[in-house]
Design a protein around this motif. Structure first.
Motif, PDB file in Angstrom:
ATOM      1  N   ALA A  98       0.827  -1.194   0.000  1.00 59.41           N
ATOM      2  CA  ALA A  98       0.000   0.000   0.000  1.00 59.41           C
ATOM      3  C   ALA A  98       0.868   1.253   0.000  1.00 59.41           C
ATOM      4  CB  ALA A  98      -0.894  -0.005   1.241  1.00 59.41           C
ATOM      5  N   THR A  99       0.509   2.245  -0.809  1.00 58.76           N
ATOM      6  CA  THR A  99       1.229   3.509  -0.837  1.00 58.76           C
ATOM      7  C   THR A  99       0.841   4.320   0.387  1.00 58.76           C
ATOM      8  OG1 THR A  99      -0.533   4.618  -2.061  1.00 58.76           O
ATOM      9  CG2 THR A  99       1.154   3.473  -3.357  1.00 58.76           C
ATOM     10  N   ILE A 100       1.563   5.436   0.588  1.00 50.34           N
ATOM     11  CA  ILE A 100       1.253   6.302   1.726  1.00 50.34           C
ATOM     12  C   ILE A 100      -0.171   6.826   1.621  1.00 50.34           C
ATOM     13  CG2 ILE A 100       1.822   8.486   2.849  1.00 50.34           C
ATOM     14  CD1 ILE A 100       4.732   8.014   2.133  1.00 50.34           C
ATOM     15  N   ASP A 101      -0.584   7.187   0.384  1.00 56.10           N
ATOM     16  CA  ASP A 101      -1.945   7.682   0.202  1.00 56.10           C
ATOM     17  C   ASP A 101      -2.962   6.594   0.512  1.00 56.10           C
ATOM     18  OD1 ASP A 101      -1.053  10.167  -0.537  1.00 56.10           O
ATOM     19  OD2 ASP A 101      -1.125   9.770  -2.700  1.00 56.10           O
ATOM     20  N   THR A 102      -2.662   5.354   0.086  1.00 56.47           N
ATOM     21  CA  THR A 102      -3.570   4.247   0.360  1.00 56.47           C
ATOM     22  C   THR A 102      -3.676   3.999   1.853  1.00 56.47           C
ATOM     23  OG1 THR A 102      -2.988   3.202  -1.741  1.00 56.47           O
ATOM     24  CG2 THR A 102      -4.057   1.822  -0.091  1.00 56.47           C
ATOM     25  N   GLN A 103      -2.543   4.007   2.554  1.00 59.10           N
ATOM     26  CA  GLN A 103      -2.549   3.799   3.987  1.00 59.10           C
ATOM     27  C   GLN A 103      -3.335   4.890   4.699  1.00 59.10           C
ATOM     28  OE1 GLN A 103       1.388   3.236   5.551  1.00 59.10           O
ATOM     29  NE2 GLN A 103       1.927   1.694   4.025  1.00 59.10           N
ATOM     30  N   SER A 104      -3.186   6.118   4.244  1.00 58.79           N
ATOM     31  CA  SER A 104      -3.913   7.232   4.842  1.00 58.79           C
ATOM     32  C   SER A 104      -5.414   7.060   4.637  1.00 58.79           C
ATOM     33  CB  SER A 104      -3.445   8.551   4.214  1.00 58.79           C
ATOM     34  OG  SER A 104      -4.170   9.635   4.732  1.00 58.79           O
ATOM     35  N   ASP A 105      -5.784   6.600   3.443  1.00 56.52           N
ATOM     36  CA  ASP A 105      -7.199   6.370   3.134  1.00 56.52           C
ATOM     37  C   ASP A 105      -7.757   5.247   4.002  1.00 56.52           C
ATOM     38  OD1 ASP A 105      -9.606   6.801   1.581  1.00 56.52           O
ATOM     39  OD2 ASP A 105      -9.170   4.879   0.607  1.00 56.52           O
ATOM     40  N   LEU A 106      -6.963   4.183   4.191  1.00 57.67           N
ATOM     41  CA  LEU A 106      -7.388   3.064   5.038  1.00 57.67           C
ATOM     42  C   LEU A 106      -7.600   3.536   6.465  1.00 57.67           C
ATOM     43  CD1 LEU A 106      -5.051   0.161   3.812  1.00 57.67           C
ATOM     44  CD2 LEU A 106      -7.544   0.244   3.626  1.00 57.67           C
ATOM     45  N   ARG A 107      -6.663   4.338   6.968  1.00 54.43           N
ATOM     46  CA  ARG A 107      -6.785   4.863   8.323  1.00 54.43           C
ATOM     47  C   ARG A 107      -8.062   5.676   8.492  1.00 54.43           C
ATOM     48  NH1 ARG A 107      -4.066   1.701  10.039  1.00 54.43           N
ATOM     49  NH2 ARG A 107      -1.877   1.730  10.620  1.00 54.43           N
ATOM     50  N   GLU A 108      -8.417   6.437   7.449  1.00 56.53           N
ATOM     51  CA  GLU A 108      -9.604   7.284   7.524  1.00 56.53           C
ATOM     52  C   GLU A 108     -10.875   6.444   7.554  1.00 56.53           C
ATOM     53  OE1 GLU A 108     -11.749  10.827   4.924  1.00 56.53           O
ATOM     54  OE2 GLU A 108      -9.584  10.493   4.726  1.00 56.53           O
ATOM     55  N   ARG A 109     -10.901   5.357   6.772  1.00 61.08           N
ATOM     56  CA  ARG A 109     -12.117   4.548   6.677  1.00 61.08           C
ATOM     57  C   ARG A 109     -12.204   3.448   7.729  1.00 61.08           C
ATOM     58  NH1 ARG A 109     -12.134   1.674   2.457  1.00 61.08           N
ATOM     59  NH2 ARG A 109     -10.136   2.229   1.525  1.00 61.08           N
ATOM     60  N   ILE A 110     -11.051   2.869   8.096  1.00 63.61           N
ATOM     61  CA  ILE A 110     -11.058   1.755   9.035  1.00 63.61           C
ATOM     62  C   ILE A 110     -10.663   2.190  10.434  1.00 63.61           C
ATOM     63  CG2 ILE A 110     -10.053  -0.518   9.545  1.00 63.61           C
ATOM     64  CD1 ILE A 110      -9.640  -0.914   6.573  1.00 63.61           C
ATOM     65  N   GLY A 111      -9.859   3.246  10.517  1.00 61.28           N
ATOM     66  CA  GLY A 111      -9.365   3.669  11.823  1.00 61.28           C
ATOM     67  C   GLY A 111      -8.234   2.767  12.249  1.00 61.28           C
ATOM     68  N   ARG A 112      -8.393   2.122  13.380  1.00 58.69           N
ATOM     69  CA  ARG A 112      -7.340   1.252  13.911  1.00 58.69           C
ATOM     70  C   ARG A 112      -7.766  -0.207  13.842  1.00 58.69           C
ATOM     71  NH1 ARG A 112      -6.182   4.354  19.500  1.00 58.69           N
ATOM     72  NH2 ARG A 112      -8.447   4.680  19.371  1.00 58.69           N
ATOM     73  N   PHE A 113      -6.786  -1.097  13.872  1.00 65.00           N
ATOM     74  CA  PHE A 113      -7.081  -2.530  13.780  1.00 65.00           C
ATOM     75  C   PHE A 113      -7.528  -3.018  15.152  1.00 65.00           C
ATOM     76  CE2 PHE A 113      -6.318  -7.074  13.388  1.00 65.00           C
ATOM     77  CZ  PHE A 113      -6.796  -7.321  12.104  1.00 65.00           C
ATOM     78  N   ARG A 114      -8.717  -3.626  15.187  1.00 66.76           N
ATOM     79  CA  ARG A 114      -9.362  -3.956  16.459  1.00 66.76           C
ATOM     80  C   ARG A 114      -9.373  -5.470  16.686  1.00 66.76           C
ATOM     81  NH1 ARG A 114     -12.877  -0.657  19.409  1.00 66.76           N
ATOM     82  NH2 ARG A 114     -12.909   0.803  17.639  1.00 66.76           N
ATOM     83  N   VAL A 115      -8.850  -5.886  17.843  1.00 66.20           N
ATOM     84  CA  VAL A 115      -8.716  -7.304  18.182  1.00 66.20           C
ATOM     85  C   VAL A 115      -9.450  -7.611  19.480  1.00 66.20           C
ATOM     86  CG1 VAL A 115      -7.085  -9.167  18.750  1.00 66.20           C
ATOM     87  CG2 VAL A 115      -6.439  -7.386  17.095  1.00 66.20           C
ATOM     88  N   LEU A 116     -10.216  -8.703  19.472  1.00 64.64           N
ATOM     89  CA  LEU A 116     -10.775  -9.233  20.717  1.00 64.64           C
ATOM     90  C   LEU A 116      -9.930 -10.434  21.105  1.00 64.64           C
ATOM     91  CD1 LEU A 116     -12.863  -9.702  22.971  1.00 64.64           C
ATOM     92  CD2 LEU A 116     -14.263 -10.966  21.312  1.00 64.64           C
ATOM     93  N   ILE A 117      -9.327 -10.389  22.294  1.00 67.30           N
ATOM     94  CA  ILE A 117      -8.520 -11.508  22.767  1.00 67.30           C
ATOM     95  C   ILE A 117      -9.255 -12.211  23.909  1.00 67.30           C
ATOM     96  CG2 ILE A 117      -7.156 -10.064  24.369  1.00 67.30           C
ATOM     97  CD1 ILE A 117      -4.737 -11.938  23.581  1.00 67.30           C
ATOM     98  N   ILE A 118      -9.365 -13.517  23.797  1.00 62.06           N
ATOM     99  CA  ILE A 118     -10.129 -14.323  24.741  1.00 62.06           C
ATOM    100  C   ILE A 118      -9.219 -15.390  25.335  1.00 62.06           C
ATOM    101  CG2 ILE A 118     -12.106 -15.901  25.002  1.00 62.06           C
ATOM    102  CD1 ILE A 118     -13.406 -14.540  22.619  1.00 62.06           C
ATOM    103  N   GLY A 119      -9.417 -15.696  26.591  1.00 54.02           N
ATOM    104  CA  GLY A 119      -8.630 -16.754  27.199  1.00 54.02           C
ATOM    105  C   GLY A 119      -8.711 -16.727  28.708  1.00 54.02           C
ATOM    106  N   ARG A 120      -8.407 -17.861  29.301  1.00 53.40           N
ATOM    107  CA  ARG A 120      -8.445 -17.977  30.752  1.00 53.40           C
ATOM    108  C   ARG A 120      -7.353 -17.117  31.403  1.00 53.40           C
ATOM    109  NH1 ARG A 120      -7.286 -24.170  30.047  1.00 53.40           N
ATOM    110  NH2 ARG A 120      -8.593 -24.455  28.187  1.00 53.40           N
ATOM    111  N   ALA A 121      -7.473 -16.941  32.699  1.00 50.04           N
ATOM    112  CA  ALA A 121      -6.433 -16.229  33.443  1.00 50.04           C
ATOM    113  C   ALA A 121      -5.127 -17.001  33.308  1.00 50.04           C
ATOM    114  CB  ALA A 121      -6.833 -16.115  34.915  1.00 50.04           C
ATOM    115  N   ASN A 122      -4.036 -16.283  33.186  1.00 52.11           N
ATOM    116  CA  ASN A 122      -2.698 -16.864  33.054  1.00 52.11           C
ATOM    117  C   ASN A 122      -2.497 -17.633  31.750  1.00 52.11           C
ATOM    118  OD1 ASN A 122      -1.886 -15.958  35.692  1.00 52.11           O
ATOM    119  ND2 ASN A 122      -3.064 -17.652  36.563  1.00 52.11           N
ATOM    120  N   ALA A 123      -3.287 -17.296  30.732  1.00 47.71           N
ATOM    121  CA  ALA A 123      -3.101 -17.939  29.426  1.00 47.71           C
ATOM    122  C   ALA A 123      -2.003 -17.252  28.618  1.00 47.71           C
ATOM    123  CB  ALA A 123      -4.415 -17.924  28.639  1.00 47.71           C
ATOM    124  N   GLY A 124      -1.499 -16.134  29.133  1.00 53.14           N
ATOM    125  CA  GLY A 124      -0.425 -15.418  28.440  1.00 53.14           C
ATOM    126  C   GLY A 124      -0.914 -14.313  27.532  1.00 53.14           C
TER     127      GLY A 124
END
Length: 282
Positions: free
Chosen positions: A2-28
């Motif tokens: 992706a070019t700088i312009d493409t990355q800037s456009d992605l940031r505008e439309r998607i914002g930040r990459f969002r992750v849901l992390i699931i796991g028991r306590a002490n799973a690391g």
């Protein structure tokens, strides 16, 4: 790539990459997030209104079982990621489980791409091989509909299978040279992992949620054959300061069906140049 312009456009439309992390306590889970963001610092935590929450308040709430999955965790070292932690439902709370299911449904079907969760990392510790698939895993994979959000299973503490494999084949391993001994133990580790049945249960066709792929993380790295892709890859050593979870980033990238999300993840992560090159070639 992706070019700088493409990355800037992605940031505008998607914002930040969002992750849901699931796991028991002490799973690391915390270690994984720190490695992804190349830091040893704790994340800053924000509520849904964008207001910063005192970390002491959050820890106190978690101890009381009142943690909020909608809270956003952001590391200063890489604010391009937003993480949500599901801690709570694994302890058996039906209310927490229902809250987690609603969160996934709402965020998987959000109209705006920036408000969706983009991937789910489900962490399963392997330090008790006889109890890898517990009630929490059964409930999540049998009852949760993740929609188009891919699930990547992360088997942590994978090194715990090595002494089990060694103990089961101790006599056969006696007298073997170092390299051959290591190769045999690695083979037996694969057998122990297969015999847990955890991967078969996760991929049960009856499940509402099924993982796209898995990653194995441990404290001693060695090469092995991935039974899913039949490719040789390295199990990463999470105890080394230089470890950056490249394997998890790679598997996550190629688990994403949306090309824009792939580009967003590749441009957000800061450690894997080979991943950038691979995506550029494709």
């Amino acid at each position: 790539m992706a070019t700088i312009d493409t990355q800037s456009d992605l940031r505008e439309r998607i914002g930040r990459f969002r992750v849901l992390i699931i796991g028991r306590a002490n799973a690391g889970k915390t270690t994984i997030l720190q490695k992804i963001c190349n830091t040893m610092e704790d994340p800053e935590i924000y509520d849904t209104a964008g207001e910063k929450i005192d970390a002491a308040v959050v820890k106190s709430s978690i101890k009381r079982g009142n943690d909020d999955i909608t809270n956003e965790m952001v590391f200063k070292s890489n604010p391009g990621f937003i993480f949500h932690d599901s801690c709570g439902f694994e302890a058996g709370s039906e209310e927490e489980f229902d809250s987690m299911k609603k969160f996934i449904s709402d965020r998987a079907n959000a109209k705006k791409l920036e408000e969706r969760i983009h991937v789910i990392w489900y962490c399963i510790p392997m330090d008790n091989p006889s109890r890898t698939f517990q009630r929490s895993e059964e409930k999540f994979f049998s009852e949760c509909n993740t929609g188009h959000v891919p699930v990547v299973v992360v088997f942590t503490k994978f090194e715990a299978l090595r002494p089990v494999a060694f103990g089961e084949h101790k006599k056969q391993l006696q007298g073997l040279a170092g390299e051959e001994r290591s190769r045999r133990i690695a083979q037996h580790v694969e057998e122990v992992f297969t015999n847990t049945g955890v991967w078969d249960r996760l991929c049960d066709p009856k499940n509402h949620a099924r993982p796209k792929c898995y990653v194995r993380l441990e404290s001693k790295s060695f090469r092995c054959i991935c039974p899913v892709s039949e490719l040789t890859w390295v199990i990463q050593d999470m105890n080394k300061p230089s470890t950056n979870c490249d394997t998890l980033l790679e598997h996550t990238t190629f688990a994403l069906d949306n090309e824009e999300l792939r580009l967003c993840l590749v441009s957000t992560q800061q450690s894997n140049l080979e991943l950038c090159i691979t995506c550029a070639v494709e």
